[in-house]
Design a protein around this motif. Sequence first.
Motif, mmCIF file in Angstrom:
data_model
loop_
_atom_site.group_PDB
_atom_site.id
_atom_site.type_symbol
_atom_site.label_atom_id
_atom_site.label_comp_id
_atom_site.label_asym_id
_atom_site.label_seq_id
_atom_site.Cartn_x
_atom_site.Cartn_y
_atom_site.Cartn_z
ATOM 1 N N GLU A 25 1.662 9.265 -5.798
ATOM 2 C CA GLU A 25 1.698 10.789 -5.221
ATOM 3 C C GLU A 25 3.119 11.460 -5.203
ATOM 4 O OE1 GLU A 25 -0.817 11.033 -1.781
ATOM 5 O OE2 GLU A 25 -2.530 9.663 -2.570
ATOM 6 N N GLY A 26 4.046 10.470 -5.372
ATOM 7 C CA GLY A 26 5.342 10.765 -5.259
ATOM 8 C C GLY A 26 6.188 10.289 -4.056
ATOM 9 N N ARG A 27 7.299 10.060 -4.075
ATOM 10 C CA ARG A 27 8.046 9.488 -2.801
ATOM 11 C C ARG A 27 7.983 9.914 -1.563
ATOM 12 N NH1 ARG A 27 13.248 11.598 -1.869
ATOM 13 N NH2 ARG A 27 13.545 13.700 -3.128
ATOM 14 N N ALA A 51 0.813 -1.036 -0.055
ATOM 15 C CA ALA A 51 -0.137 -0.069 -0.055
ATOM 16 C C ALA A 51 0.907 1.304 0.075
ATOM 17 C CB ALA A 51 -0.907 0.140 1.212
ATOM 18 N N ARG A 52 1.744 1.200 0.640
ATOM 19 C CA ARG A 52 2.925 2.395 0.984
ATOM 20 C C ARG A 52 3.549 2.463 -0.500
ATOM 21 N NH1 ARG A 52 5.427 1.260 6.826
ATOM 22 N NH2 ARG A 52 4.304 2.889 7.974
ATOM 23 N N LYS A 53 3.936 1.374 -1.152
ATOM 24 C CA LYS A 53 4.698 1.475 -2.409
ATOM 25 C C LYS A 53 3.680 2.127 -3.618
ATOM 26 C CE LYS A 53 5.425 -2.316 -4.733
ATOM 27 N NZ LYS A 53 5.945 -3.338 -5.291
ATOM 28 N N GLU A 54 2.630 1.557 -3.562
ATOM 29 C CA GLU A 54 1.261 2.226 -4.459
ATOM 30 C C GLU A 54 1.131 3.369 -4.410
ATOM 31 O OE1 GLU A 54 -3.296 1.152 -5.555
ATOM 32 O OE2 GLU A 54 -2.087 -0.561 -4.604
ATOM 33 N N ARG A 55 1.074 3.874 -2.966
ATOM 34 C CA ARG A 55 0.653 5.376 -2.868
ATOM 35 C C ARG A 55 1.947 6.244 -3.196
ATOM 36 N NH1 ARG A 55 -2.244 8.562 2.371
ATOM 37 N NH2 ARG A 55 -1.838 10.622 1.565
ATOM 38 N N ALA A 56 2.979 5.875 -2.831
ATOM 39 C CA ALA A 56 4.456 6.607 -3.599
ATOM 40 C C ALA A 56 4.537 6.648 -4.903
ATOM 41 C CB ALA A 56 5.636 5.835 -2.719
ATOM 42 N N ILE A 57 3.941 5.659 -5.677
ATOM 43 C CA ILE A 57 4.013 5.845 -7.165
ATOM 44 C C ILE A 57 3.021 6.674 -7.747
ATOM 45 C CG2 ILE A 57 3.573 4.267 -9.141
ATOM 46 C CD1 ILE A 57 4.562 1.984 -7.555
#
Length: 277
Positions: free
Chosen positions: A173-175, A165-171
């Motif tokens: 919305e940005g790192r 989930a963290r990885k998907e959100r970073a992709i």
Amino acid sequence: MAQPLVIVIGNEKGGAGKSTLAIHIATGLLHAGKKVAILDLDLRQRSMERFFANRAVWVAANNQDLPMPLVPDMGDGKALARATPEEQLARFEAAYAVAQTVSEVILIDTPGGDTTLSRAAHARADQIVTPMNDSFVDFDLLGQVDPVTLELQKPSIYSESVWEARKERAIKEGRHATIDWLVVTNRLQGTHARNRDRLEERMGKLAKRVGFRVGPGLRERVIYRELFPFGLTVADLSNEVRPVSVTMSHVSARQELRGLMADMGLQDALSPLTAAA
């Protein structure tokens, strides 16, 4: 209008107390004057939705005025549970879009399992709150331990889900996009045990490894169950709202809820909880 804070109550194990936490957090926020929208993704059981339906009936029958959340319609839960994952996701997206326009906080209760809706909710979270019982059975979904030494070996399936989930959100919305993850030990018994010491040590090691915070949950108290049929929590109790006899246990429960809200960083929700019931 600013984007609402999205809080997801998540744990892939059933019986950890997700719905209990969800309804208490929701009522705490409501009494703080927040516009709260709730989405209950446990499609068959829907304990959180049923709680607030009970609340509406009790309030009307007793001529009381208690704050209520906004409940975007996702349709009949049992029918939706039989629908395809694509249909479920479309209903969720529509309800979530409504919640975004009318609320300051979106509170999402997820089922005890890995589902399409649960993954979608986790990827939108600003904060994930994970309750777990004081047991290695519950810890097993967060981290695996050596069966001989009980030493922590590696993160387990739910920790991996949060990482995804963290990885998907970073992709998307940005790192710099982050998800705050708070794990709370729920339903603690009054007596201390050696098992708890072992568990807390492994929790501390895993927290550093996968990036979550550890906070206090709610103890095993009758009060958390006996108010459910009325659609009430300890945050609601007052001189006017008192369907059961108030004891010191209710006061202690209110302080537990205050501690939980403080660890979540919801400082503006604390003031209403300091008033004596």
